[in-house]
Motif scaffolding. Structure first.
Motif, PDB file in Angstrom:
ATOM      1  N   LYS A  72       2.544  -6.048  -4.280  1.00  0.00           N
ATOM      2  CA  LYS A  72       1.931  -5.038  -5.148  1.00  0.00           C
ATOM      3  C   LYS A  72       0.488  -4.757  -4.750  1.00  0.00           C
ATOM      4  CE  LYS A  72       4.799  -4.905  -9.194  1.00  0.00           C
ATOM      5  NZ  LYS A  72       4.992  -5.226 -10.610  1.00  0.00           N
ATOM      6  N   SER A  75       0.667  -2.510  -1.749  1.00  0.00           N
ATOM      7  CA  SER A  75       1.085  -1.134  -2.037  1.00  0.00           C
ATOM      8  C   SER A  75       0.169  -0.469  -3.061  1.00  0.00           C
ATOM      9  CB  SER A  75       2.531  -1.120  -2.508  1.00  0.00           C
ATOM     10  OG  SER A  75       2.689  -1.999  -3.591  1.00  0.00           O
ATOM     11  N   THR A  76      -1.003  -1.016  -3.295  1.00  0.00           N
ATOM     12  CA  THR A  76      -2.071  -0.476  -4.163  1.00  0.00           C
ATOM     13  C   THR A  76      -1.719  -0.476  -5.650  1.00  0.00           C
ATOM     14  OG1 THR A  76      -1.479   1.889  -4.252  1.00  0.00           O
ATOM     15  CG2 THR A  76      -2.719   1.148  -2.319  1.00  0.00           C
ATOM     16  N   LEU A  77      -0.689  -1.196  -6.044  1.00  0.00           N
ATOM     17  CA  LEU A  77      -0.365  -1.243  -7.472  1.00  0.00           C
ATOM     18  C   LEU A  77      -1.247  -2.245  -8.217  1.00  0.00           C
ATOM     19  CD1 LEU A  77       3.523  -0.974  -7.450  1.00  0.00           C
ATOM     20  CD2 LEU A  77       1.913   0.647  -8.426  1.00  0.00           C
ATOM     21  N   LEU A  78      -1.847  -3.169  -7.479  1.00  0.00           N
ATOM     22  CA  LEU A  78      -2.774  -4.119  -8.076  1.00  0.00           C
ATOM     23  C   LEU A  78      -4.024  -4.182  -7.206  1.00  0.00           C
ATOM     24  CD1 LEU A  78      -0.400  -7.144  -8.897  1.00  0.00           C
ATOM     25  CD2 LEU A  78      -1.430  -5.566 -10.531  1.00  0.00           C
ATOM     26  N   ARG A 100      -1.106   4.872   0.302  1.00  0.00           N
ATOM     27  CA  ARG A 100       0.123   5.329  -0.359  1.00  0.00           C
ATOM     28  C   ARG A 100       0.891   6.332   0.496  1.00  0.00           C
ATOM     29  NH1 ARG A 100      -3.303   6.310  -5.641  1.00  0.00           N
ATOM     30  NH2 ARG A 100      -3.676   4.135  -6.173  1.00  0.00           N
ATOM     31  N   ILE A 103       3.053   4.390   3.323  1.00  0.00           N
ATOM     32  CA  ILE A 103       4.007   3.314   3.040  1.00  0.00           C
ATOM     33  C   ILE A 103       5.175   3.807   2.193  1.00  0.00           C
ATOM     34  CG2 ILE A 103       2.322   1.438   3.141  1.00  0.00           C
ATOM     35  CD1 ILE A 103       2.455   1.524  -0.033  1.00  0.00           C
ATOM     36  N   TYR A 105       7.823   2.097  -0.731  1.00  0.00           N
ATOM     37  CA  TYR A 105       7.846   0.915  -1.580  1.00  0.00           C
ATOM     38  C   TYR A 105       9.104   0.919  -2.429  1.00  0.00           C
ATOM     39  CZ  TYR A 105       6.614  -1.951  -5.682  1.00  0.00           C
ATOM     40  OH  TYR A 105       6.617  -2.862  -6.711  1.00  0.00           O
TER      41      TYR A 105
END
Lengths: 351, 203
Positions: A72, A75-78, A100, A103, A105
Protein backbone atom coordinates in the motif's frame (compact mmCIF):
# COMPACT_ATOMS: atom_id res chain seq x y z
CA UNK A 1 17.92 -17.18 -20.23
CA UNK A 2 16.58 -15.90 -16.93
CA UNK A 3 13.10 -14.65 -16.55
CA UNK A 4 14.15 -11.02 -16.13
CA UNK A 5 16.28 -11.06 -19.28
CA UNK A 6 13.40 -12.48 -21.22
CA UNK A 7 11.15 -9.79 -19.73
CA UNK A 8 13.41 -6.95 -20.79
CA UNK A 9 13.64 -8.31 -24.32
CA UNK A 10 9.90 -8.58 -24.61
CA UNK A 11 9.47 -5.03 -23.37
CA UNK A 12 11.87 -3.66 -25.94
CA UNK A 13 10.08 -5.43 -28.76
CA UNK A 14 6.65 -4.34 -27.61
CA UNK A 15 6.18 -0.96 -29.28
CA UNK A 16 3.31 0.57 -27.30
CA UNK A 17 4.65 -0.34 -23.87
CA UNK A 18 5.86 2.59 -21.74
CA UNK A 19 9.55 3.28 -22.30
CA UNK A 20 10.34 2.40 -18.67
CA UNK A 21 11.42 -1.08 -19.75
CA UNK A 22 14.67 -0.18 -21.40
CA UNK A 23 16.78 2.05 -19.15
CA UNK A 24 17.83 -0.46 -16.51
CA UNK A 25 16.61 1.56 -13.53
CA UNK A 26 15.03 -0.62 -10.87
CA UNK A 27 11.24 -0.82 -10.77
CA UNK A 28 11.16 -0.50 -6.98
CA UNK A 29 13.67 0.91 -4.52
CA UNK A 30 12.87 0.98 -0.84
CA UNK A 31 15.23 2.26 1.84
CA UNK A 32 14.54 1.83 5.52
CA UNK A 33 10.76 1.94 5.12
CA UNK A 34 8.91 2.28 8.40
CA UNK A 35 5.18 2.57 8.90
CA UNK A 36 3.27 2.96 12.11
CA UNK A 37 -0.53 3.03 12.03
CA UNK A 38 -2.53 5.66 13.87
CA UNK A 39 -3.23 3.25 16.72
CA UNK A 40 0.49 2.67 17.32
CA UNK A 41 0.84 -0.65 15.48
CA UNK A 42 4.30 -0.83 13.92
CA UNK A 43 3.36 -2.68 10.75
CA UNK A 44 6.65 -2.20 8.89
CA UNK A 45 9.94 -1.72 10.73
CA UNK A 46 12.86 -0.97 8.44
CA UNK A 47 12.43 -2.68 5.09
CA UNK A 48 15.03 -2.37 2.31
CA UNK A 49 14.16 -3.62 -1.14
CA UNK A 50 15.30 -3.40 -4.72
CA UNK A 51 13.35 -5.00 -7.55
CA UNK A 52 14.83 -4.89 -11.06
CA UNK A 53 12.58 -4.41 -14.07
CA UNK A 54 10.95 -7.49 -15.49
CA UNK A 55 11.31 -9.52 -12.31
CA UNK A 56 8.55 -11.57 -10.75
CA UNK A 57 9.09 -10.75 -7.09
CA UNK A 58 7.20 -12.21 -4.16
CA UNK A 59 6.51 -11.21 -0.58
CA UNK A 60 5.93 -14.33 1.45
CA UNK A 61 4.64 -14.22 4.98
CA UNK A 62 1.77 -14.93 7.36
CA UNK A 63 -1.15 -12.60 8.06
CA UNK A 64 -0.07 -9.37 9.68
CA UNK A 65 3.57 -9.66 8.57
CA UNK A 66 3.39 -6.25 6.85
CA UNK A 67 3.11 -7.42 3.24
CA UNK A 68 -0.08 -5.54 2.44
CA UNK A 69 1.08 -2.45 4.29
CA UNK A 70 4.30 -2.39 2.26
CA UNK A 71 2.39 -2.78 -1.00
CA UNK A 72 0.00 0.00 0.00
CA UNK A 73 2.92 2.34 0.58
CA UNK A 74 4.36 1.41 -2.82
CA UNK A 75 1.01 2.14 -4.48
CA UNK A 76 0.59 5.51 -2.65
CA UNK A 77 -2.39 4.36 -0.58
CA UNK A 78 -0.42 4.95 2.62
CA UNK A 79 2.21 7.58 3.38
CA UNK A 80 5.34 6.10 4.95
CA UNK A 81 6.17 7.07 8.52
CA UNK A 82 9.86 7.00 7.57
CA UNK A 83 12.27 6.00 4.82
CA UNK A 84 12.37 6.63 1.07
CA UNK A 85 10.36 4.76 -1.51
CA UNK A 86 10.86 5.05 -5.26
CA UNK A 87 8.56 3.40 -7.78
CA UNK A 88 9.54 3.48 -11.47
CA UNK A 89 11.91 6.29 -10.54
CA UNK A 90 9.22 8.43 -8.89
CA UNK A 91 9.05 9.27 -5.20
CA UNK A 92 5.77 8.04 -3.66
CA UNK A 93 5.34 11.05 -1.39
CA UNK A 94 6.72 13.68 -3.78
CA UNK A 95 4.92 12.79 -7.02
CA UNK A 96 2.19 10.27 -6.12
CA UNK A 97 0.27 10.87 -9.35
CA UNK A 98 3.30 9.93 -11.45
CA UNK A 99 3.55 6.73 -9.44
CA UNK A 100 -0.17 6.01 -9.88
CA UNK A 101 0.08 6.45 -13.64
CA UNK A 102 2.87 3.91 -13.85
CA UNK A 103 1.49 1.06 -11.74
CA UNK A 104 -1.35 -1.41 -11.71
CA UNK A 105 -2.75 -2.45 -8.34
CA UNK A 106 -4.94 -5.40 -7.48
CA UNK A 107 -6.18 -5.22 -3.92
CA UNK A 108 -6.54 -8.15 -1.58
CA UNK A 109 -10.31 -7.69 -1.54
CA UNK A 110 -11.82 -8.04 -4.99
CA UNK A 111 -12.79 -4.53 -6.02
CA UNK A 112 -15.06 -4.44 -9.00
CA UNK A 113 -18.41 -2.73 -9.35
CA UNK A 114 -20.98 -5.55 -9.14
CA UNK A 115 -23.67 -3.45 -10.84
CA UNK A 116 -21.59 -3.01 -13.99
CA UNK A 117 -20.94 -5.64 -16.64
CA UNK A 118 -17.45 -7.06 -17.16
CA UNK A 119 -16.99 -4.83 -20.17
CA UNK A 120 -18.20 -1.72 -18.30
CA UNK A 121 -15.84 -2.41 -15.39
CA UNK A 122 -12.87 -2.47 -17.74
CA UNK A 123 -14.19 0.61 -19.55
CA UNK A 124 -14.45 2.51 -16.26
CA UNK A 125 -10.83 1.60 -15.49
CA UNK A 126 -9.84 2.85 -18.98
CA UNK A 127 -11.46 6.18 -18.15
CA UNK A 128 -9.90 6.38 -14.69
CA UNK A 129 -6.46 5.81 -16.19
CA UNK A 130 -7.00 8.08 -19.17
CA UNK A 131 -6.52 5.42 -21.84
CA UNK A 132 -6.82 7.25 -25.19
CA UNK A 133 -10.39 7.00 -26.51
CA UNK A 134 -9.32 5.43 -29.80
CA UNK A 135 -7.47 2.59 -28.05
CA UNK A 136 -10.19 1.65 -25.59
CA UNK A 137 -12.28 -0.71 -27.68
CA UNK A 138 -9.26 -2.80 -28.67
CA UNK A 139 -7.78 -2.71 -25.17
CA UNK A 140 -11.02 -3.86 -23.55
CA UNK A 141 -11.44 -6.70 -26.05
CA UNK A 142 -7.82 -7.77 -25.63
CA UNK A 143 -7.96 -7.80 -21.82
CA UNK A 144 -11.28 -9.64 -21.61
CA UNK A 145 -9.85 -12.19 -24.04
CA UNK A 146 -6.71 -12.55 -21.93
CA UNK A 147 -8.66 -13.27 -18.73
CA UNK A 148 -11.13 -15.44 -20.65
CA UNK A 149 -14.17 -13.32 -19.90
CA UNK A 150 -14.94 -12.26 -23.46
CA UNK A 151 -17.94 -14.61 -23.58
CA UNK A 152 -19.54 -12.96 -20.54
CA UNK A 153 -18.50 -9.39 -21.36
CA UNK A 154 -22.10 -8.14 -21.20
CA UNK A 155 -23.05 -9.95 -18.00
CA UNK A 156 -23.21 -8.08 -14.73
CA UNK A 157 -20.23 -8.78 -12.47
CA UNK A 158 -22.49 -9.68 -9.53
CA UNK A 159 -23.32 -12.97 -11.28
CA UNK A 160 -19.66 -14.01 -11.51
CA UNK A 161 -17.90 -16.65 -9.42
CA UNK A 162 -15.06 -15.65 -7.10
CA UNK A 163 -12.45 -16.68 -9.66
CA UNK A 164 -14.11 -14.75 -12.47
CA UNK A 165 -14.34 -11.63 -10.29
CA UNK A 166 -10.64 -11.90 -9.49
CA UNK A 167 -9.77 -12.26 -13.16
CA UNK A 168 -11.91 -9.24 -14.01
CA UNK A 169 -10.25 -7.31 -11.20
CA UNK A 170 -6.85 -8.22 -12.62
CA UNK A 171 -7.92 -7.06 -16.09
CA UNK A 172 -8.96 -3.65 -14.74
CA UNK A 173 -5.53 -3.22 -13.14
CA UNK A 174 -3.85 -3.56 -16.54
CA UNK A 175 -5.80 -1.19 -18.80
CA UNK A 176 -2.97 1.36 -18.99
CA UNK A 177 -0.36 -1.34 -19.66
CA UNK A 178 1.66 -0.47 -16.58
CA UNK A 179 5.31 -1.57 -16.48
CA UNK A 180 4.83 -2.58 -12.81
CA UNK A 181 1.90 -4.43 -11.23
CA UNK A 182 1.17 -5.07 -7.55
CA UNK A 183 -0.85 -8.17 -6.74
CA UNK A 184 -1.93 -8.42 -3.11
CA UNK A 185 -2.75 -12.04 -2.27
CA UNK A 186 -4.53 -12.47 -5.59
CA UNK A 187 -5.46 -16.13 -5.12
CA UNK A 188 -6.53 -16.22 -1.47
CA UNK A 189 -9.91 -17.93 -1.17
CA UNK A 190 -9.95 -19.41 -4.66
CA UNK A 191 -10.30 -23.07 -5.56
CA UNK A 192 -7.22 -24.81 -7.05
CA UNK A 193 -8.52 -24.63 -10.62
CA UNK A 194 -9.25 -20.92 -10.50
CA UNK A 195 -5.89 -20.40 -8.81
CA UNK A 196 -4.08 -22.22 -11.59
CA UNK A 197 -5.73 -20.13 -14.29
CA UNK A 198 -4.77 -16.93 -12.50
CA UNK A 199 -1.19 -18.16 -12.23
CA UNK A 200 -1.00 -18.82 -15.95
CA UNK A 201 -2.37 -15.39 -16.53
CA UNK A 202 0.20 -13.71 -14.26
CA UNK A 203 2.99 -15.62 -15.96
CA UNK A 204 1.72 -14.39 -19.33
CA UNK A 205 1.80 -10.77 -18.10
CA UNK A 206 5.29 -11.22 -16.72
CA UNK A 207 6.44 -12.75 -20.01
CA UNK A 208 5.28 -9.58 -21.75
CA UNK A 209 7.90 -7.68 -19.72
CA UNK A 210 5.79 -6.45 -16.82
CA UNK A 211 7.45 -6.37 -13.42
CA UNK A 212 5.24 -8.05 -10.85
CA UNK A 213 5.26 -7.74 -7.08
CA UNK A 214 3.06 -10.38 -5.50
CA UNK A 215 2.23 -11.10 -1.90
CA UNK A 216 1.20 -14.53 -0.80
CA UNK A 217 0.83 -16.82 2.17
CA UNK A 218 1.45 -19.89 0.05
CA UNK A 219 4.95 -21.20 -0.48
CA UNK A 220 3.65 -23.25 -3.39
CA UNK A 221 2.44 -20.12 -5.16
CA UNK A 222 5.67 -18.23 -4.57
CA UNK A 223 7.65 -21.24 -5.74
CA UNK A 224 5.72 -21.57 -8.97
CA UNK A 225 5.68 -17.89 -9.94
CA UNK A 226 8.50 -15.91 -8.39
CA UNK A 227 12.06 -15.30 -9.58
CA UNK A 228 12.96 -13.94 -6.18
CA UNK A 229 11.31 -13.87 -2.77
CA UNK A 230 11.43 -11.85 0.40
CA UNK A 231 10.12 -13.58 3.49
CA UNK A 232 8.43 -11.10 5.82
CA UNK A 233 7.75 -11.56 9.48
CA UNK A 234 6.64 -8.94 12.01
CA UNK A 235 7.24 -6.02 9.66
CA UNK A 236 10.76 -7.00 8.61
CA UNK A 237 12.34 -9.04 5.83
CA UNK A 238 13.88 -12.09 7.47
CA UNK A 239 15.17 -13.80 4.34
CA UNK A 240 15.58 -13.01 0.67
CA UNK A 241 16.48 -15.15 -2.32
CA UNK A 242 15.16 -17.39 -5.06
CA UNK A 243 12.58 -20.02 -4.07
CA UNK A 244 15.24 -22.70 -4.56
CA UNK A 245 17.62 -20.93 -2.20
CA UNK A 246 14.96 -20.57 0.43
CA UNK A 247 13.90 -24.18 0.16
CA UNK A 248 17.52 -25.22 0.45
CA UNK A 249 17.49 -23.56 3.84
CA UNK A 250 14.68 -25.89 4.80
CA UNK A 251 16.78 -28.76 3.45
CA UNK A 252 14.38 -30.29 0.95
CA UNK A 253 11.17 -32.22 1.26
CA UNK A 254 9.77 -33.98 4.25
CA UNK A 255 9.18 -37.74 4.46
CA UNK A 256 7.02 -38.80 7.39
CA UNK A 257 7.11 -42.52 8.19
CA UNK A 258 4.76 -44.18 10.68
CA UNK A 259 6.09 -47.30 12.39
CA UNK A 260 4.75 -50.18 14.38
CA UNK A 261 6.42 -50.87 17.70
CA UNK A 262 7.62 -48.65 20.50
CA UNK A 263 10.27 -46.00 21.01
CA UNK A 264 12.96 -48.56 20.44
CA UNK A 265 11.77 -49.28 16.86
CA UNK A 266 11.60 -45.57 16.16
CA UNK A 267 15.14 -45.01 17.40
CA UNK A 268 16.45 -47.86 15.25
CA UNK A 269 14.63 -46.45 12.23
CA UNK A 270 16.10 -43.02 12.89
CA UNK A 271 19.61 -44.50 12.94
CA UNK A 272 18.98 -46.30 9.63
CA UNK A 273 17.65 -43.12 8.03
CA UNK A 274 20.55 -41.08 9.38
CA UNK A 275 23.08 -43.50 7.86
CA UNK A 276 21.18 -43.76 4.59
CA UNK A 277 23.49 -42.97 1.65
CA UNK A 278 20.93 -41.24 -0.55
CA UNK A 279 20.06 -38.81 2.27
CA UNK A 280 23.52 -37.37 2.87
CA UNK A 281 22.22 -33.99 4.03
CA UNK A 282 19.12 -35.25 5.79
CA UNK A 283 17.88 -34.23 9.19
CA UNK A 284 15.99 -36.93 11.03
CA UNK A 285 13.54 -36.46 13.86
CA UNK A 286 11.80 -39.04 16.00
CA UNK A 287 8.09 -38.24 16.21
CA UNK A 288 5.18 -39.73 18.18
CA UNK A 289 4.21 -42.13 15.41
CA UNK A 290 7.53 -42.84 13.73
CA UNK A 291 10.22 -40.69 12.14
CA UNK A 292 10.34 -37.56 10.03
CA UNK A 293 13.12 -37.17 7.47
CA UNK A 294 13.86 -33.87 5.76
CA UNK A 295 16.06 -34.29 2.70
CA UNK A 296 16.42 -32.83 -0.77
CA UNK A 297 16.01 -36.25 -2.36
CA UNK A 298 13.19 -37.42 -0.10
CA UNK A 299 10.80 -37.85 -3.03
CA UNK A 300 13.19 -39.83 -5.27
CA UNK A 301 14.69 -42.11 -2.60
CA UNK A 302 11.86 -42.33 -0.11
CA UNK A 303 10.86 -45.79 -1.31
CA UNK A 304 14.48 -46.98 -0.92
CA UNK A 305 14.38 -45.98 2.72
CA UNK A 306 11.07 -47.83 3.21
CA UNK A 307 12.64 -50.97 1.72
CA UNK A 308 15.69 -50.60 3.98
CA UNK A 309 13.43 -50.26 7.01
CA UNK A 310 11.52 -53.41 6.07
CA UNK A 311 14.77 -55.30 5.50
CA UNK A 312 15.78 -54.30 9.03
CA UNK A 313 12.65 -55.99 10.34
CA UNK A 314 10.61 -52.83 11.01
CA UNK A 315 6.95 -52.57 10.01
CA UNK A 316 5.95 -49.38 8.20
CA UNK A 317 2.26 -48.59 8.78
CA UNK A 318 2.10 -45.39 6.75
CA UNK A 319 4.18 -42.78 4.96
CA UNK A 320 3.81 -39.42 3.34
CA UNK A 321 6.13 -37.19 1.30
CA UNK A 322 5.25 -33.52 1.47
CA UNK A 323 6.71 -30.27 0.20
CA UNK A 324 8.04 -27.98 2.91
CA UNK A 325 5.33 -25.62 4.07
CA UNK A 326 5.63 -21.97 4.91
CA UNK A 327 5.89 -23.11 8.50
CA UNK A 328 8.94 -25.26 7.62
CA UNK A 329 10.57 -22.27 5.92
CA UNK A 330 10.00 -20.08 8.94
CA UNK A 331 11.20 -22.86 11.18
CA UNK A 332 14.42 -23.09 9.19
CA UNK A 333 14.92 -19.33 8.97
CA UNK A 334 13.96 -18.19 12.44
CA UNK A 335 14.32 -21.42 14.34
CA UNK A 336 10.77 -20.85 15.48
CA UNK A 337 7.46 -21.91 13.98
CA UNK A 338 4.58 -19.58 13.33
CA UNK A 339 2.79 -18.69 16.50
CA UNK A 340 -0.91 -19.12 15.88
CA UNK A 341 -1.92 -16.68 18.58
CA UNK A 342 0.37 -13.93 17.35
CA UNK A 343 -0.97 -14.62 13.90
CA UNK A 344 -4.56 -14.10 14.97
CA UNK A 345 -3.85 -10.87 16.81
CA UNK A 346 -1.81 -9.31 14.05
CA UNK A 347 -4.29 -10.24 11.34
CA UNK A 348 -6.81 -8.03 13.06
CA UNK A 349 -4.67 -4.94 12.71
CA UNK A 350 -3.86 -5.72 9.11
CA UNK A 351 -6.15 -3.48 7.06
CA UNK B 1 -36.43 17.28 -0.19
CA UNK B 2 -33.13 18.16 -1.87
CA UNK B 3 -31.65 17.74 1.55
CA UNK B 4 -32.98 14.22 1.98
CA UNK B 5 -31.69 13.18 -1.44
CA UNK B 6 -28.30 14.70 -0.75
CA UNK B 7 -27.92 12.81 2.51
CA UNK B 8 -27.70 9.54 0.61
CA UNK B 9 -24.78 10.73 -1.48
CA UNK B 10 -22.29 10.10 1.28
CA UNK B 11 -23.79 6.66 1.86
CA UNK B 12 -22.92 5.78 -1.74
CA UNK B 13 -19.34 6.83 -1.11
CA UNK B 14 -19.16 4.71 2.04
CA UNK B 15 -20.38 1.76 -0.02
CA UNK B 16 -17.54 2.40 -2.44
CA UNK B 17 -15.09 2.54 0.45
CA UNK B 18 -16.42 -0.75 1.79
CA UNK B 19 -16.39 -2.67 -1.50
CA UNK B 20 -12.93 -1.44 -2.46
CA UNK B 21 -13.94 0.71 -5.42
CA UNK B 22 -12.87 3.85 -3.56
CA UNK B 23 -9.38 2.44 -3.06
CA UNK B 24 -9.30 1.56 -6.73
CA UNK B 25 -10.07 5.18 -7.55
CA UNK B 26 -7.47 6.43 -5.05
CA UNK B 27 -4.77 4.30 -6.61
CA UNK B 28 -5.59 5.60 -10.10
CA UNK B 29 -4.11 8.86 -11.37
CA UNK B 30 -7.60 10.40 -11.50
CA UNK B 31 -7.78 13.97 -10.24
CA UNK B 32 -9.47 13.94 -6.84
CA UNK B 33 -11.52 17.02 -7.72
CA UNK B 34 -12.89 15.04 -10.65
CA UNK B 35 -13.86 12.27 -8.25
CA UNK B 36 -15.99 14.71 -6.25
CA UNK B 37 -17.37 16.57 -9.27
CA UNK B 38 -18.38 13.32 -10.94
CA UNK B 39 -20.13 12.05 -7.85
CA UNK B 40 -21.86 15.39 -7.35
CA UNK B 41 -22.96 15.61 -10.99
CA UNK B 42 -24.72 12.26 -10.69
CA UNK B 43 -26.42 13.42 -7.48
CA UNK B 44 -27.40 16.78 -9.00
CA UNK B 45 -29.04 15.13 -11.98
CA UNK B 46 -31.10 12.91 -9.72
CA UNK B 47 -32.13 15.83 -7.53
CA UNK B 48 -33.04 18.02 -10.52
CA UNK B 49 -35.36 15.30 -11.78
CA UNK B 50 -36.95 14.95 -8.34
CA UNK B 51 -37.53 18.70 -7.95
CA UNK B 52 -39.01 18.88 -11.43
CA UNK B 53 -41.40 16.03 -10.65
CA UNK B 54 -42.55 17.68 -7.43
CA UNK B 55 -43.08 21.03 -9.18
CA UNK B 56 -45.01 19.29 -11.95
CA UNK B 57 -47.21 17.51 -9.42
CA UNK B 58 -47.74 20.79 -7.60
CA UNK B 59 -48.95 22.48 -10.76
CA UNK B 60 -51.24 19.55 -11.58
CA UNK B 61 -52.72 19.82 -8.08
CA UNK B 62 -53.42 23.50 -8.54
CA UNK B 63 -50.33 25.33 -7.34
CA UNK B 64 -49.31 28.28 -9.42
CA UNK B 65 -45.80 29.41 -10.19
CA UNK B 66 -46.17 33.16 -10.43
CA UNK B 67 -42.97 33.63 -12.35
CA UNK B 68 -43.90 31.06 -15.00
CA UNK B 69 -41.57 28.63 -16.73
CA UNK B 70 -38.47 30.74 -16.08
CA UNK B 71 -39.31 30.69 -12.39
CA UNK B 72 -39.78 26.93 -12.45
CA UNK B 73 -36.34 26.51 -13.98
CA UNK B 74 -35.05 28.88 -11.31
CA UNK B 75 -36.57 26.76 -8.56
CA UNK B 76 -34.92 23.65 -9.97
CA UNK B 77 -31.64 25.55 -10.07
CA UNK B 78 -32.04 26.60 -6.45
CA UNK B 79 -32.84 23.02 -5.52
CA UNK B 80 -29.58 21.93 -7.16
CA UNK B 81 -27.56 24.66 -5.52
CA UNK B 82 -29.18 23.80 -2.25
CA UNK B 83 -28.25 20.17 -2.56
CA UNK B 84 -24.62 20.87 -3.45
CA UNK B 85 -23.51 21.94 -0.01
CA UNK B 86 -25.22 19.00 1.60
CA UNK B 87 -23.74 16.53 -0.90
CA UNK B 88 -20.34 17.96 -0.03
CA UNK B 89 -21.06 17.74 3.68
CA UNK B 90 -22.30 14.17 3.49
CA UNK B 91 -19.30 13.08 1.38
CA UNK B 92 -16.94 14.77 3.82
CA UNK B 93 -18.61 12.81 6.63
CA UNK B 94 -18.22 9.63 4.60
CA UNK B 95 -14.48 10.13 4.09
CA UNK B 96 -14.00 10.99 7.74
CA UNK B 97 -16.06 8.19 9.28
CA UNK B 98 -15.75 5.50 6.55
CA UNK B 99 -18.79 3.97 8.12
CA UNK B 100 -22.30 3.78 6.72
CA UNK B 101 -24.17 4.15 9.98
CA UNK B 102 -22.09 7.07 11.23
CA UNK B 103 -22.58 8.88 7.94
CA UNK B 104 -26.34 8.42 7.97
CA UNK B 105 -26.64 9.38 11.63
CA UNK B 106 -24.35 12.38 11.20
CA UNK B 107 -26.21 13.65 8.16
CA UNK B 108 -29.68 13.04 9.63
CA UNK B 109 -28.71 14.65 12.90
CA UNK B 110 -28.09 17.84 10.95
CA UNK B 111 -30.92 17.41 8.48
CA UNK B 112 -33.90 17.56 10.85
CA UNK B 113 -32.92 20.50 13.06
CA UNK B 114 -31.91 22.41 9.94
CA UNK B 115 -35.34 21.81 8.41
CA UNK B 116 -37.43 22.57 11.48
CA UNK B 117 -35.40 25.54 12.61
CA UNK B 118 -35.95 27.32 9.33
CA UNK B 119 -38.75 29.04 7.43
CA UNK B 120 -39.51 25.76 5.60
CA UNK B 121 -42.75 24.80 7.36
CA UNK B 122 -43.99 27.91 9.17
CA UNK B 123 -43.54 31.63 8.66
CA UNK B 124 -40.73 32.76 10.89
CA UNK B 125 -42.87 35.42 12.52
CA UNK B 126 -45.01 32.68 14.05
CA UNK B 127 -42.02 31.00 15.71
CA UNK B 128 -40.33 31.78 19.03
CA UNK B 129 -37.54 34.30 18.97
CA UNK B 130 -34.71 31.82 19.50
CA UNK B 131 -35.79 29.86 16.43
CA UNK B 132 -35.81 33.07 14.45
CA UNK B 133 -32.22 33.64 15.54
CA UNK B 134 -31.17 30.13 14.54
CA UNK B 135 -33.07 30.43 11.26
CA UNK B 136 -31.09 33.52 10.41
CA UNK B 137 -27.84 31.53 10.23
CA UNK B 138 -29.53 28.44 8.81
CA UNK B 139 -28.80 27.95 5.10
CA UNK B 140 -32.10 26.11 4.68
CA UNK B 141 -33.97 29.38 5.30
CA UNK B 142 -32.18 31.04 2.41
CA UNK B 143 -32.87 28.19 0.02
CA UNK B 144 -36.54 27.92 1.00
CA UNK B 145 -37.12 31.68 0.86
CA UNK B 146 -35.44 31.98 -2.52
CA UNK B 147 -37.58 29.18 -3.97
CA UNK B 148 -40.74 30.58 -2.33
CA UNK B 149 -40.03 34.04 -3.71
CA UNK B 150 -39.86 32.61 -7.21
CA UNK B 151 -43.07 30.73 -6.64
CA UNK B 152 -44.98 33.79 -5.42
CA UNK B 153 -43.04 36.48 -7.28
CA UNK B 154 -42.52 38.70 -4.23
CA UNK B 155 -39.94 39.40 -1.57
CA UNK B 156 -40.61 36.92 1.22
CA UNK B 157 -37.26 36.86 2.95
CA UNK B 158 -37.63 38.06 6.50
CA UNK B 159 -34.31 37.07 8.08
CA UNK B 160 -32.44 39.82 6.31
CA UNK B 161 -33.91 42.78 4.54
CA UNK B 162 -32.50 43.42 1.11
CA UNK B 163 -34.16 46.16 -0.91
CA UNK B 164 -31.54 46.88 -3.53
CA UNK B 165 -33.30 44.79 -6.19
CA UNK B 166 -36.77 44.44 -7.60
CA UNK B 167 -39.46 42.39 -5.80
CA UNK B 168 -38.67 38.70 -5.66
CA UNK B 169 -35.02 39.22 -6.53
CA UNK B 170 -34.59 40.74 -3.07
CA UNK B 171 -35.06 37.21 -1.75
CA UNK B 172 -33.59 35.18 -4.58
CA UNK B 173 -30.21 36.88 -4.97
CA UNK B 174 -29.13 36.83 -1.31
CA UNK B 175 -30.38 33.26 -1.03
CA UNK B 176 -28.38 32.17 -4.06
CA UNK B 177 -25.32 34.03 -2.79
CA UNK B 178 -25.44 32.30 0.59
CA UNK B 179 -25.97 28.84 -0.95
CA UNK B 180 -23.24 29.35 -3.53
CA UNK B 181 -20.72 30.42 -0.91
CA UNK B 182 -21.62 27.44 1.25
CA UNK B 183 -21.45 24.98 -1.66
CA UNK B 184 -18.01 26.26 -2.70
CA UNK B 185 -16.71 26.27 0.87
CA UNK B 186 -17.86 22.76 1.73
CA UNK B 187 -16.91 21.49 -1.73
CA UNK B 188 -13.36 22.73 -1.16
CA UNK B 189 -13.26 20.99 2.23
CA UNK B 190 -14.41 17.72 0.69
CA UNK B 191 -11.93 17.91 -2.17
CA UNK B 192 -9.15 18.59 0.33
CA UNK B 193 -10.21 15.59 2.38
CA UNK B 194 -10.33 13.41 -0.75
CA UNK B 195 -6.91 14.61 -1.86
CA UNK B 196 -5.42 13.66 1.48
CA UNK B 197 -7.44 10.47 1.72
CA UNK B 198 -5.35 7.33 2.11
CA UNK B 199 -6.24 3.81 2.87
CA UNK B 200 -5.80 4.08 6.65
CA UNK B 201 -4.77 6.42 9.39
CA UNK B 202 -0.97 6.53 9.65
CA UNK B 203 1.44 8.24 11.99
Amino acid sequence: MTNSERGAGEAARDGHRPAAGADGRPAVTVEDLRLTYGDGTEAVRGVDLRIPQGEFFGFLGPNGAGKTTTIKVLSTLLSPTGGTVGVNGFDVTGVPRKVRESIGYMAQETSIDPELTAEENVRFACEAYGVPRGDRQDRIAELLELVELAAVADKRAEEFSGGMKKRLDAATALVHEPPLVFLDEPTTGLDPKARNRLWEYFEAINDRGTTILLTTQYLEEADRLCDRLAVMLDGAIVAEGSPTELKRRVGGEVLDVDLEGGADARRRAATIAGDFDAFADASVEVTDEGISVTARTARQHGTDLLVALRDAGLTVTGFNVRAPTLDDVFLAITGDGLDDDADAVSSEVSP
Amino acid sequence: MSLAAAVTSGVGLVNDIENGMFEKVLVSPMNRTAVFVGKTAAEVFRIAVQVAIILGLGVVLGAEIATGLVGAAGIVAIGILFSLWFVALSNALAVLTRDQESTIIGANLLQFPLLFLSSAFLPLAALPEWIQTVAMVNPVTYGVDAARALMLDRDVMTVIEVTAFDGALNSVLPGVAVLLALALGLGAVTVTLLTRATSSDVR
